[in-house]
Scaffold this active site. Sequence first.
Site, PDB file in Angstrom:
ATOM      1  N   GLY A  12       0.814  -1.216   0.000  1.00 60.95           N
ATOM      2  CA  GLY A  12       0.000   0.000   0.000  1.00 60.95           C
ATOM      3  C   GLY A  12       0.842   1.258   0.000  1.00 60.95           C
ATOM      4  N   ASP A  57      -1.916 -13.733   6.004  1.00 64.45           N
ATOM      5  CA  ASP A  57      -3.238 -13.132   6.017  1.00 64.45           C
ATOM      6  C   ASP A  57      -3.581 -12.692   7.433  1.00 64.45           C
ATOM      7  OD1 ASP A  57      -6.148 -12.739   5.960  1.00 64.45           O
ATOM      8  OD2 ASP A  57      -6.030 -13.678   3.978  1.00 64.45           O
ATOM      9  N   SER A 124      -6.473   5.844  13.143  1.00 68.37           N
ATOM     10  CA  SER A 124      -6.945   6.799  12.133  1.00 68.37           C
ATOM     11  C   SER A 124      -7.741   7.942  12.747  1.00 68.37           C
ATOM     12  CB  SER A 124      -7.829   6.061  11.122  1.00 68.37           C
ATOM     13  OG  SER A 124      -8.536   6.964  10.292  1.00 68.37           O
ATOM     14  N   GLU A 126     -10.286   9.025  11.501  1.00 67.60           N
ATOM     15  CA  GLU A 126     -11.703   8.699  11.298  1.00 67.60           C
ATOM     16  C   GLU A 126     -12.352   8.204  12.595  1.00 67.60           C
ATOM     17  OE1 GLU A 126     -13.864   8.904   8.692  1.00 67.60           O
ATOM     18  OE2 GLU A 126     -12.416   9.935   7.409  1.00 67.60           O
ATOM     19  N   TYR A 148     -15.681   1.802   9.077  1.00 69.40           N
ATOM     20  CA  TYR A 148     -14.219   1.868   9.092  1.00 69.40           C
ATOM     21  C   TYR A 148     -13.729   2.539  10.376  1.00 69.40           C
ATOM     22  CZ  TYR A 148      -9.510   3.539   8.000  1.00 69.40           C
ATOM     23  OH  TYR A 148      -8.174   3.821   8.050  1.00 69.40           O
ATOM     24  N   ARG A 183      -1.157   7.349  -3.710  1.00 73.32           N
ATOM     25  CA  ARG A 183      -2.488   7.180  -3.156  1.00 73.32           C
ATOM     26  C   ARG A 183      -3.371   6.489  -4.189  1.00 73.32           C
ATOM     27  NH1 ARG A 183      -4.857   6.486   1.651  1.00 73.32           N
ATOM     28  NH2 ARG A 183      -5.611   8.413   2.588  1.00 73.32           N
TER      29      ARG A 183
END
Length: 330
Positions: A12, A57, A124, A126, A148, A183
Amino acid sequence: MKRRALITGITGQDGSYLAEFLLAKGYEVHGMVRRSSEEKFERIAHIRDRITLHQGDLLDQFSLASLLRIIDPQEVYNLAAQSFVPTSWNQPVLTGEFTALGVTKVLEAIRHTAPGARFYQASSSEMFGRVLETPQTEQTPFYPRSPYGVAKAYGHFITINYRESFGLFASSGILFNHESPRRGLEFVTRKVTHGAARIKLGLERGPVAKLGLGNLDARRDWGFAGDYVEAMWLMLQQEKADDYVIATNETHTVQELVEIAFARVGLDWKEHVTIDPAFIRPAEVDLLIGDPSKAKKKLGWQPKVGFRELVHMMVDADLERLKRLPEASL
């Protein structure tokens, strides 16, 4: 002897910048990637021969424990998550599994397999959601407004819980929005810079090329991802584990982002941008602005790239990227 680090989510945006940063510090860098039918290593292609990738994972605790035994890292950075807020509305259960329970599985694997490793959790802004005070600090209560944000709040608190219950060195970075040319196109910053570049290069068809966006009045605290990965590393170099807000303490509207991006390519944004209700969130987060005083004082960290410079960097990179693409790909 080289220090070893394991990064989940290495493919990422943040993972690629962190891998570069750690390599420059002389680390042996390992990354965990999920097996998928479509391997996406574009962001780390330039350092692929200098890092070691392992399949694993977040939902498979045994694969995590196995990796920790094989690598025996001094530092573990958990950057893997379902990280796109709108998708969390469409896939709330999946988001909860990866972004919340996935953190617990990493911590459990560390506790049983590599208890001496230092752990970084990507929290985050958020989590603040419908903000209860401005600016937001490490003490500001959370009021998440999306699946999220809720999942990230769980991951944040379970990290604190393992630190306090089991003595793990586990720190969280409450990172506000951080962007870069790497991004994903689904994020509004990159959508805007990529859209402006495409329109400038004449790649959008129609009499007047349009870019559909949601709430132009939403305000965010935007920084450069390359600056923020340094803060992650600094957190794991401290004597004690702790949590830190990483932000610029500046807020800008989506409209400001649009104005700067279109001005960079010499276009009037008002001729090209339309409001599309499909991009309005069910529960909007209107104002996020972080106070990074603690990180500045205790870590000696501060952002280097300003907002206008960041937008220019992203627009310029998108122009170059699009110019290099073969005609058929446009």
